[in-house]
Structure formats: C-alpha cells, structure tokens
Design an enzyme around this catalytic site. Structure first.
Site, PDB file in Angstrom:
ATOM      1  N   GLY A   1       0.800  -1.222   0.000  1.00 28.03           N
ATOM      2  CA  GLY A   1       0.000   0.000   0.000  1.00 28.03           C
ATOM      3  C   GLY A   1       0.829   1.268   0.000  1.00 28.03           C
ATOM      4  O   GLY A   1       2.060   1.246   0.091  1.00 28.03           O
TER       5      GLY A   1
ATOM      6  N   LYS B   1       4.229  12.444  -2.484  1.00 29.91           N
ATOM      7  CA  LYS B   1       5.099  11.375  -1.995  1.00 29.91           C
ATOM      8  C   LYS B   1       5.986  11.935  -0.890  1.00 29.91           C
ATOM      9  O   LYS B   1       6.726  12.892  -1.101  1.00 29.91           O
ATOM     10  CB  LYS B   1       5.961  10.814  -3.126  1.00 29.91           C
ATOM     11  CG  LYS B   1       6.794   9.609  -2.718  1.00 29.91           C
ATOM     12  CD  LYS B   1       7.482   8.988  -3.920  1.00 29.91           C
ATOM     13  CE  LYS B   1       8.278   7.754  -3.528  1.00 29.91           C
ATOM     14  NZ  LYS B   1       8.915   7.120  -4.701  1.00 29.91           N
TER      15      LYS B   1
ATOM     16  N   ASP C   1       8.334   5.952   8.516  1.00 33.61           N
ATOM     17  CA  ASP C   1       7.875   7.240   9.046  1.00 33.61           C
ATOM     18  C   ASP C   1       7.012   8.021   8.066  1.00 33.61           C
ATOM     19  O   ASP C   1       6.536   9.112   8.385  1.00 33.61           O
ATOM     20  CB  ASP C   1       9.069   8.090   9.487  1.00 33.61           C
ATOM     21  CG  ASP C   1      10.051   8.395   8.356  1.00 33.61           C
ATOM     22  OD1 ASP C   1       9.695   8.176   7.177  1.00 33.61           O
ATOM     23  OD2 ASP C   1      11.173   8.844   8.650  1.00 33.61           O
ATOM     24  N   GLY C   2       6.812   7.496   6.863  1.00 30.53           N
ATOM     25  CA  GLY C   2       5.954   8.169   5.899  1.00 30.53           C
ATOM     26  C   GLY C   2       6.588   9.346   5.183  1.00 30.53           C
ATOM     27  O   GLY C   2       5.919  10.013   4.392  1.00 30.53           O
TER      28      GLY C   2
ATOM     29  N   ARG D   1      -1.576  -0.105  -9.725  1.00 29.21           N
ATOM     30  CA  ARG D   1      -0.482  -1.014 -10.046  1.00 29.21           C
ATOM     31  C   ARG D   1      -1.003  -2.440 -10.155  1.00 29.21           C
ATOM     32  O   ARG D   1      -2.128  -2.742  -9.771  1.00 29.21           O
ATOM     33  CB  ARG D   1       0.577  -0.963  -8.937  1.00 29.21           C
ATOM     34  CG  ARG D   1       1.037   0.447  -8.582  1.00 29.21           C
ATOM     35  CD  ARG D   1       0.931   0.703  -7.073  1.00 29.21           C
ATOM     36  NE  ARG D   1       1.198   2.111  -6.757  1.00 29.21           N
ATOM     37  CZ  ARG D   1       2.418   2.631  -6.689  1.00 29.21           C
ATOM     38  NH1 ARG D   1       3.468   1.862  -6.875  1.00 29.21           N
ATOM     39  NH2 ARG D   1       2.577   3.900  -6.419  1.00 29.21           N
TER      40      ARG D   1
ATOM     41  N   ASP E   1       4.450  -4.334  -7.338  1.00 30.85           N
ATOM     42  CA  ASP E   1       3.808  -3.121  -6.825  1.00 30.85           C
ATOM     43  C   ASP E   1       4.382  -1.868  -7.461  1.00 30.85           C
ATOM     44  O   ASP E   1       3.879  -0.762  -7.212  1.00 30.85           O
ATOM     45  CB  ASP E   1       3.929  -3.049  -5.298  1.00 30.85           C
ATOM     46  CG  ASP E   1       5.366  -3.106  -4.824  1.00 30.85           C
ATOM     47  OD1 ASP E   1       6.016  -4.145  -5.045  1.00 30.85           O
ATOM     48  OD2 ASP E   1       5.850  -2.130  -4.233  1.00 30.85           O
TER      49      ASP E   1
END
Length: 565
Positions: free
Chosen positions: A118, A141, A153-154, A218, A290
């Site tokens: 994800g 992003k 941590d994103g 994707r 992915d």
C-alpha cells in the site's frame, strides 16, 4: 533561494491558481473505502483505499516546478516559494474538493509475495480536471504516515525526491511512457535514513514530490484482492479501471471477454514500455509488481540508473547487486514474470487460461517487434530483416562489453560517422562532415578514433585486440547501411530521434541534490532545461553530455543506490 532563480527557466504563463482547480474524485466515489479511520499501521480488508490526510510539515518551501506539467494541469506556478499554494503541495492545506487517500495494494518483491504493502508515504489529494477535461491524480510522496506505512515514518528525503522529480520529466522528454512530477517542496524537517543499510543512519533534509498521473494503480492493487479472496472487489476495481482508462474496450466488449481484452492491452503497453527502457539504457532497479503500472507507465523512481558503460548485467540497486534480478538485460523477462503474476490475480475474472496465455504472448510479440524496430532506428536502418542482422547485433553487444563503452555516447558517435558526407552545416561533436575523411579512406585506428568520447579507458579501447574487433564491426555496419541504398540524411534523422544525446546520468542528479542542500537551485534549473530536449544539440549544455567523470565512479549516489529514500 531566490524568486528569480525559480522563474528563469521559462516565461510564466497566465494560468489559474491551484485554489481554482477542479477536483472530481471518481476512484473514491465508485470504490469502497476502509471504514476504519485510525491512522495506525494495520491490515486493511475489503477496501480499495483508506482516507487519510497528509501530516503537516514545519516550513515548506518550493524548490522546483515543472512548467509543462503545470500548463497540462492548468495550474499556475506558485507566486512565491512560500505561498499558500506551496502549503497545499506540502500537504499542510487541503482544498475543499480534495478527498485525500492512500491506496491499498500488495506485491511480489524480488520474486516473493510480500503481502499488504500500500501507499505507505504517498497520499493522493484527488483527481484534478484539466482544461481539456482530462483527469489526473495529484499525489504527494513523502506526505506522512498512513495505515500502510508499517514501521516507516511516511517521509521522503531530498535526494530521492530530487531524483524522482528530475527523472519523471526526463523520461517524458525522451518519449518514454511515464508518470509526471509537478513540484518539489522542501519540508524544513530532517529525516533519519540509513542510506546503505550498513548501520550508519543519519539526518537528511526532507522533501515532498507532487506526482501526476491519470492513475497510480499497479499490478499489486489487483494482487492483494486475489490474495485476500475478495473477488467482488476485484471485479469492481477491474470494471472501474476499464471504464475510466480503457473506455474503447468497455464500449466494444462485455464480460468476461472484456477482462481478457483488457489484460491483453496491459501486456501490450508493458511490452512497449520496456522496449523504450532498453532503447535509452534505463534500468528501473526495483521491478516489483507493486511498481508496475496498470497503464503501462514508468512508475516509482527509486534506485534507478542509466547505462553508462554498456553492460547487460548492470543494476544500480545495491540490494540487487548479488542476484542482479532487475539488471538491464533481465528487464523484459521480469516484466513478463510480473504480468504472469497479474494473470494469476485475474483468474477469478478470466477463467479461460488460453486467454491469459494469449495476453502473455502479446507481451512477448509486442516487446520483440518494438525493440527490433527501435534497434533498427538506433542503427539508422529501416528494419532488421537481413540474414546476418542477428549476428551484427550480438557482435555489437559483445564488443561494447569488452571495453567499458558509454552506451549513449557510442550511438551518438555512430550517428556521426561520415559514411557519405552530406553538404551543409550539421551540428556535431566532431568537425563538420565535409572536413572529415570518408570512412573508406580511414585506417582502423582513424575509424575507432571517432568513438573516443565514448571510451572510459582509452588505453584498453585502442589495444590491438579491441581496436581490430570494433573496426571490423564498424566496417560490417557500414556495408549493411549501404545495402539499404537510402540517403545518408535519412539514416542520420532516424538515429537522431532514437539515440538521445542527453540522459539523466546519476552523477548529474547527485550534483543537483548537493547544490540544493547548499541552497543553490541553479544546477537543477539547468538540468531541467537540458532534459527538455534530450535529442538536440545544445551547445550551452555540451558538458552535460560527457561520459561520467572518474570522481563519480564509486561515489555514493553516482554509481550505486539503495532503496533507502
């Protein structure tokens, strides 16, 4: 960083402000979302996405802007590097018509099923309607944690963000199907990363890229639904994708035939995509399922690289250094392997194995035909149909690997050899053609000398064994070109459109990164200008076409990269 620096790349076009953009979010509206709202790492079921907002950053500042993408979207360049529009591009503000979400997908990574993956740090703001009524996802992003972040941590670091921003636009200008990039924003916050996973983490500046695509779906979006046995959602997602992105199929076929035709089209587009990668010497570096676009676009620019010394086994990814699964020469085979995984995920929709096998065969046929045509163009030939063309190609690839030879420069040098010098002034890295001897008058050394700019080790290149081998191949090539009986100008034209002079060499991207870390945006602005015209002679940027300098051979970020980003 000055406002004038941000704006000197091209004149500002009068466009609406980002705040006037129209968003209409069909993906969110037509597919089921995650009913849970907790933004914590967890397994998600029976949903195509999770609604989640970006995590605000301390002091966002615009570092770079892609004018062509802004015009495509109908969005004006922000008025200043710290304007309200930049707050949106950093995720600090959400417009009323946006519905941000993170997509749910899985994937096979390095040949093994990885389960739920994800969008762990990418958040789609919404679907923007452009002035010509086309839809584009705007995705940030590095926008912060989502339920798919696992232990991460994103966030994203500046170095990986610069590379994605630059390469997205470079690939578009090269004619390679790709997602795009609108903006690059510094967050003003540090991110901790272990660049080479060697136990030495350090603080790096953070950044956010606004990526743009008709869709970021994707192969893995379908794989996770098959793996979790959610056939109804699988069908819903397929129907959505076909209706939105393959409408010509939706109008001419009904289920279940439409699913087979759609898979066939995905295979065809993927074949064309990989042939383009091979043509320009691009190595994706991490071709997990992915990271494969359902639209046949290049997606997720991570540890990518460009062939400098021609090597079929080269990979830029340190994680792949031992197995070389995703090396340059393996990319067609891996693409077919990935499509086979997608075929497996679609079996609830396409029960006829023969239809799936036909789609996979279409990939092979499309890739082979497209790649053959591209190779012919790279050599300036109309086609590769002569009986000895296969050996001409295989001998070329073997010769290029015998001594470290720059792929991009070799083909540009080949384009400029004076087979039948034509009148008129033609820009070239060599003297004008009328001042060159004909190749018929050159000895072997003189012929190979024309390729000196492409050699990383001139001593080896001019050794007797290599000189004799390359000169022999060149004379075979010259004879083959003359068999065509076409005007020399036609050969030159074919080659000039198939063989770029400028590519985004890793060391060039690294120089832009290091300059931005010092607060200097002049390097990235110059690169953006150069990369817009990769096939043209650009005398003011001649130094950017040169082979990789020796200082960059083993420098981190120039020769080897990791998935750390």
């Amino acid at each position: 960083m000055s406002q004038s620096n941000l704006q000197r790349s091209m004149p500002i076009v009068t466009l609406p402000d980002l705040f006037d953009a129209r968003f209409d979010n069909r993906f969110v509206r037509q597919l089921p979302g995650d009913p849970e709202t907790r933004n914590v790492p967890r397994q998600v079921r029976n949903a195509g996405y999770t609604q989640v907002s970006p995590t605000p950053v301390r002091s966002p500042r615009l570092l770079a802007w892609a004018d062509e993408v802004g015009e495509m979207l109908g969005i004006a360049r922000p008025a200043s590097p710290v304007s309200p529009a930049v707050e949106v591009l950093a995720g600090n503000r959400i417009l009323p018509s946006m519905q941000p979400y993170a997509a749910r997908y899985g994937g096979h990574q390095f040949g093994h099923w990885a389960g739920q993956l994800g969008d762990g740090r990418a958040i789609t703001l919404g679907e923007l309607i452009s002035p010509n009524d086309k839809r584009y996802e705007l995705q940030l992003k590095g926008a912060g944690k989502t339920p798919y972040s696992r232990t991460a941590d994103g966030r994203a670091v500046l170095r990986s963000s610069v590379r994605e921003f630059l390469c997205s636009e470079a690939m578009h200008s090269l004619g390679v199907p790709t997602t795009r990039a609108l903006s690059l924003v510094a967050t003003g916050e540090a991110v901790i990363r272990d660049m080479f996973y060697d136990g030495h983490p350090g603080a790096e500046p953070g950044a956010i890229v606004c990526r743009v695509s008709p869709s970021f779906l994707r192969f893995g979006n379908f794989e996770i639904l098959a793996a979790q046995k959610e056939p109804e959602l699988l069908r819903q997602l397929a129907d959505f994708v076909i209706g939105e992105h393959f409408p010509e199929l939706a109008s001419s076929h009904r289920p279940p035939e439409v699913y087979a035709k759609w898979f066939e089209e995905v295979c065809r587009r993927t074949g064309i995509l990989v042939a383009h990668w091979m043509r320009v010497g691009f190595v994706h570096g991490v071709m997990n399922t992915d990271n494969m676009s359902i639209l046949g676009l290049t997606i997720d620019y991570g540890p990518y690289g460009w062939l400098e010394g021609f090597d079929l086994h080269w990979t830029p990814n340190t994680t792949d250094a031992q197995g070389r699964r995703y090396c340059y020469g393996n990319q067609p085979k891996i693409a077919q392997w990935n499509l086979t995984r997608l075929a497996g995920a679609l079996t609830p929709l396409i029960e006829d194995d023969a239809a799936l096998e036909h789609g996979l065969a279409v990939f092979g046929e499309t890739f082979n035909n497209t790649w053959s045509g591209m190779l012919a163009a790279k050599l300036g030939l109309a086609s590769l149909e002569h009986s000895d063309d296969d050996s001409l190609l295989s001998d070329l690839f073997e010769t290029l690997q015998q001594v470290e030879t720059d792929m991009t420069l070799f083909f540009r040098c080949l384009m400029n050899i004076p087979l039948n010098p034509i009148s008129g002034n033609r820009a070239t890295t060599f003297p004008a053609p009328e001042n060159l001897e004909s190749v018929d008058q050159m000895n072997d050394h003189g012929l190979v000398e024309l390729f000196r700019p492409a050699f990383y080790d001139a001593h080896q290149a001019f050794s007797h064994a290599h000189l004799t081998r390359l000169a022999g191949w060149l004379r075979r090539y010259i004879a083959r070109v003359r068999q065509e009986g076409e005007p020399e100008g036609l050969r030159y034209h074919r080659m000039s459109r198939a063989n770029p002079k400028y590519v985004l060499r890793n060391y060039l991207a690294q120089q832009a990164i290091e300059a931005l870390e010092r607060g200097d945006d002049s390097v990235i602005i110059r690169l953006m200008e150069m990369l817009k015209h990769p096939y043209d002679e650009q005398p003011e940027h001649e130094d950017l076409a040169a082979r990789r300098p020796e200082w960059a051979r083993n420098k981190p970020g120039c020769s080897a990269l990791s998935c750390s980003s």
